[in-house]
Structures are given as structure tokens and as C-alpha cells.
Design an enzyme around this catalytic site. Sequence first.
Site, PDB file in Angstrom:
ATOM      1  N   ASP A  31       0.816  -1.214   0.000  1.00 29.63           N
ATOM      2  CA  ASP A  31       0.000   0.000   0.000  1.00 29.63           C
ATOM      3  C   ASP A  31       0.852   1.268   0.000  1.00 29.63           C
ATOM      4  OD1 ASP A  31       0.996  -0.248   2.496  1.00 29.63           O
ATOM      5  OD2 ASP A  31      -0.907   0.067   3.548  1.00 29.63           O
ATOM      6  N   HIS A 235      24.322   0.781 -18.206  1.00 32.03           N
ATOM      7  CA  HIS A 235      23.280   1.228 -17.271  1.00 32.03           C
ATOM      8  C   HIS A 235      23.463   0.576 -15.906  1.00 32.03           C
ATOM      9  CE1 HIS A 235      20.316   2.869 -20.497  1.00 32.03           C
ATOM     10  NE2 HIS A 235      21.396   3.601 -20.351  1.00 32.03           N
ATOM     11  N   ASP A 252      27.250   9.087 -14.033  1.00 30.20           N
ATOM     12  CA  ASP A 252      26.261   9.660 -14.948  1.00 30.20           C
ATOM     13  C   ASP A 252      25.070  10.030 -14.078  1.00 30.20           C
ATOM     14  OD1 ASP A 252      24.304  10.192 -16.820  1.00 30.20           O
ATOM     15  OD2 ASP A 252      24.820   8.512 -18.129  1.00 30.20           O
ATOM     16  N   ASP A 263      21.720  16.047 -17.535  1.00 33.62           N
ATOM     17  CA  ASP A 263      22.251  14.699 -17.787  1.00 33.62           C
ATOM     18  C   ASP A 263      23.759  14.830 -18.023  1.00 33.62           C
ATOM     19  OD1 ASP A 263      22.699  12.107 -18.548  1.00 33.62           O
ATOM     20  OD2 ASP A 263      21.525  12.193 -20.392  1.00 33.62           O
ATOM     21  N   HIS A 342      26.539   2.952 -28.198  1.00 27.96           N
ATOM     22  CA  HIS A 342      25.325   3.769 -28.001  1.00 27.96           C
ATOM     23  C   HIS A 342      25.374   5.013 -28.877  1.00 27.96           C
ATOM     24  CE1 HIS A 342      27.693   6.549 -25.533  1.00 27.96           C
ATOM     25  NE2 HIS A 342      28.119   5.523 -24.812  1.00 27.96           N
ATOM     26  N   HIS A 346      21.156  12.647 -27.292  1.00 27.51           N
ATOM     27  CA  HIS A 346      19.693  12.598 -27.441  1.00 27.51           C
ATOM     28  C   HIS A 346      19.117  13.946 -27.056  1.00 27.51           C
ATOM     29  CE1 HIS A 346      19.828  12.161 -23.027  1.00 27.51           C
ATOM     30  NE2 HIS A 346      20.796  11.295 -23.241  1.00 27.51           N
ATOM     31  N   HIS A 353      15.485  11.383 -21.925  1.00 24.67           N
ATOM     32  CA  HIS A 353      15.476  11.102 -23.366  1.00 24.67           C
ATOM     33  C   HIS A 353      14.198  11.760 -23.869  1.00 24.67           C
ATOM     34  CE1 HIS A 353      18.043   7.341 -22.341  1.00 24.67           C
ATOM     35  NE2 HIS A 353      18.746   8.442 -22.332  1.00 24.67           N
ATOM     36  N   GLU A 379      27.686  12.783 -25.720  1.00 27.99           N
ATOM     37  CA  GLU A 379      28.193  11.800 -24.762  1.00 27.99           C
ATOM     38  C   GLU A 379      28.890  10.593 -25.392  1.00 27.99           C
ATOM     39  OE1 GLU A 379      25.050   9.495 -22.799  1.00 27.99           O
ATOM     40  OE2 GLU A 379      23.576  10.808 -23.731  1.00 27.99           O
ATOM     41  N   TYR A 383      34.356   1.821 -24.039  1.00 32.69           N
ATOM     42  CA  TYR A 383      34.223   0.850 -22.947  1.00 32.69           C
ATOM     43  C   TYR A 383      34.954  -0.433 -23.341  1.00 32.69           C
ATOM     44  CZ  TYR A 383      30.420   4.180 -22.648  1.00 32.69           C
ATOM     45  OH  TYR A 383      29.694   5.341 -22.653  1.00 32.69           O
ATOM     46  N   ARG A 401      33.103   7.738 -20.322  1.00 34.49           N
ATOM     47  CA  ARG A 401      32.109   8.535 -21.052  1.00 34.49           C
ATOM     48  C   ARG A 401      32.198   9.955 -20.506  1.00 34.49           C
ATOM     49  NH1 ARG A 401      28.025   5.585 -20.432  1.00 34.49           N
ATOM     50  NH2 ARG A 401      26.854   6.494 -18.704  1.00 34.49           N
ATOM     51  N   GLU A 403      29.922  13.516 -20.804  1.00 36.84           N
ATOM     52  CA  GLU A 403      28.610  13.960 -21.299  1.00 36.84           C
ATOM     53  C   GLU A 403      28.269  15.371 -20.840  1.00 36.84           C
ATOM     54  OE1 GLU A 403      25.279  11.625 -19.813  1.00 36.84           O
ATOM     55  OE2 GLU A 403      24.011  12.335 -21.462  1.00 36.84           O
TER      56      GLU A 403
END
Length: 437
Positions: A31, A235, A252, A263, A342, A346, A353, A379, A383, A401, A403
Site C-alpha cells: 500500500d 546502465h 552519470d 544529464d 550507443h 539525445h 530522453h 556523450e 568501454y 564517457r 557527457e
Amino acid sequence: MREQLKRFIEQMEENSVAIIPAAHEVTRSYDTEFKFRQDSDFWYLTGFPEPDAIAIIDPNNKRSPYTLYVRPRDPLMETWFGRREGVEGAVKNYGADTALSVERFVSDLPKLLNGRDHLYYRFAVDRELDHQILKYLTEQRVRRLKTAYPPHTIIDPTPMIGEMRLHKSPEEVELMQISANIAAEAHILAMKKVRPGMNEGQVEALMEAYMKDRGASGVAYNSIVGGGDNATILHYVENNMPLKDGDLLLIDAGAEYKGYASDITRTFPVNGKFTAAQREVYDVVLDVQKKCIEFTVVGNTHAQRQEYSIELLTEGMKKLGLLKGKTKDLIKKKAYLKYYMHGVGHWLGLDVHDAGRYYVDQQAKHSKPYAPGMVLTVEPGIYVSPDDKAAPAKYRGIGIRIEDDVLVTEDGNRNLTAKVTKEADEIEAIMQKASRK
Ligand code: GLY
Ligand code: MN
Ligand code: MN
């Protein structure tokens, strides 16, 4: 009336009506609910923050082109679950021409829709509302009443709203700059606080606490705080491992401010000093990132930018010895995908996104050229899996990365996240100065 609603109305078909629902609360367990997040399209058009509301936009209704159905005031419910604007607040504080209890929405449907040619509504998001609208339409058809004229066309308003959201107004840019500043400062804080032995989760926590302290509602998406090999998992959100001396840390993380996302990704050494191998990969990614920012200007298309990033990164991978061969052949074979899997960025806005098509046409044939007011991330990354036996040993387990968030302007662009440095020497200086304190 809110500017966004006016512009939406300008684009509606003659004799049409729109039903735009708010989000509902979502059960987390038993709940208890997840913290409420308003539907982005609904928020964009109405600015109304509560769940379960429904906006009716009917330009032919001259007396009330904008009606908001909302949860009614209810002292008992408000004592348990928080304040509500109610019908009075919806008119007084949110500019609805009329506000009514959402409890009467279903019985009002025939009155709202009859006689309109077109209905703007996005099916397959809200089952309950889909059912109510279909039930109404079915009843009208079965009865074939001479007095019933239900809409004959149903139009998904999402592409139209997406296109509007793609072009940020000066007011939106201002909010996005605040969101970007908060996130940038949180990244600087992380650089100052990170030490070997800390847990990824502690870094996540201190950044998120900072964002809230600065007025953000929270994070714009689950933060990625990955030390060592974890930086090679795109991710990675477990964020629960200890940070090791000699490893890199990829963060990130972005803030959400009045609904707008930032971002940012920064990658830096846990102990404050890049190793030679880490620095080699870092410099390649940084150089590509800067060039791709320069490319994010009026006239270039989104697809061209992706191709450009692939070309530059393939060259970079060759320089590092990750790939061998002719650049043209490597690109044709998509050899880069092993290390760069990737997109280079974006749209960014209310959603991380963000809404809006990447193509001019429905067949995804012609990529969209950039235009002033668009905000994009930039970005690129490399890797190298820790298990990649083909890669030089010194690069295995390195994930990098970088970004930033960039606003396209008339004469170039503006980096909204420039406040947090990405220069390796400057990052080292910040970290080393902080560790001496
Ligand atoms: N944080 C998600 C992304 O960078 O796209
Ligand atoms: Mn990101
Ligand atoms: Mn991103």
C-alpha cells in the site's frame, strides 16, 4: 492561458477536442507508492502537479476552452495523503477556465465529445481511460442516435506535443540551466569527496542530497555510479561496490528541476590521479566529445552527428590499438560497436530522453537538422570489457564517457554544463586540492 496551451490550440484541427490525462500514482509495494512524477506532456501543457487530473481542450467552447477535471478537496484524504488544489485551486492557481471533479468525468464524456469531428487522445497508455472512451464511442455507434455525433477521427497528440517540446522557449532554457548548474555542482562535489574505500552508494547519496538541497526535486533518472569494471556496464545502477585505489569512477547523474532534466557524465580517477593508460583513453574520448559539441549547430543533422562520432571514435580506437585496419572498412563492418555501442546523444528536456522525433518524416528517412532552441546531450564513450583478450591489457576494464548538455543557438551553441570541468588536469587539481584539506 498558458503559452504552451495557446500554441497547442493554434495547431489543432478545426472543430476538435483534446483529452490529455495526468499520470497516476504507481504502487511500489503493497500500500505504498513510488514518489509521484507528473506525465511530461500533461505537465508541459498545464503545469498542474497532481495525479489523476484530466485536461479537456476544446477551442470551440468559447466560454471554456480549457477545462480541468481534478481530484476534489477531501479533508480526510488530505489529512492522510496531502493537500489538493481542488476545483477552486485549479481555476485560481492554474488558469483553467472551468474545473470540475474528476468523479464526474465519465458521465460528462458525451457532452464533451459529441459534435466534434476530431478527438486528440493517445490510446494505450491509460487503460482505464481508454476503456471509458471506447465505451462511449461504442454506445454512440450502437444506438445510432440522430442526436449523437461522436468524433470520426482520433489523433494521437504526442507527435505534435513532442515537436513543441523539442524547441525550448527562453523560460524553459532558464529552468534547464538551473537544472544543469545543480547537477554540475553535484559532480564537482563528488570529485572533491571521492576517496578510495568509499562505496559507490555513498557518492550517489551525497550527490543526490546536494541536488535536493539546491532545490531539485531529485534526480532526473537513476544515477549511474560505477567504479572500475562497473564503468563498462552502460546502465549500471546497483551502485553498491567499494571504490578502489587506481580505478576510474564513471558518474552519470542529472537533476530534475521543475520537471526539467540535466544529464551529465564525468569519469575520473578514484585516487585523484589518472594512470597513463587511463589518460590515453580519456584524451581520445574528450577530443571526440569536444568535436561533437562543435558539430551540434544549426544545419547539421542528428544522423550526421552520429556518423561523425563514429568516424572520430574509430580513428581514436585505431590510435589506441583497439582496432586495426582502414577506417572506412572498420566503419563499414561496424567494428567500433565493440567499444562504442550507443548514440552520441539525445534530446533533453522534461524527459531525460526527451520527446520529439529524430526524423523529419515518418519513414525515418531524413534526419532532423538542428535548430535554435533544441537541447542535446553530447556523450561519446569507449568501454573496454575486462574480459576482452583482443584489447591491449592495459586498457581492459576501462570505461570512459564524458557527457554535456548543449543548447543550439542562432550562431552556435551553449554548453549548459560547462560549469563542471572535463579537463583531466583540472579534475586532478580539484581532487588533489580537496584531499589535502
Ligand atoms: N543517463 C542516461 C543517458 O545518458 O542517456
Ligand atoms: Mn547520462
Ligand atoms: Mn544522456
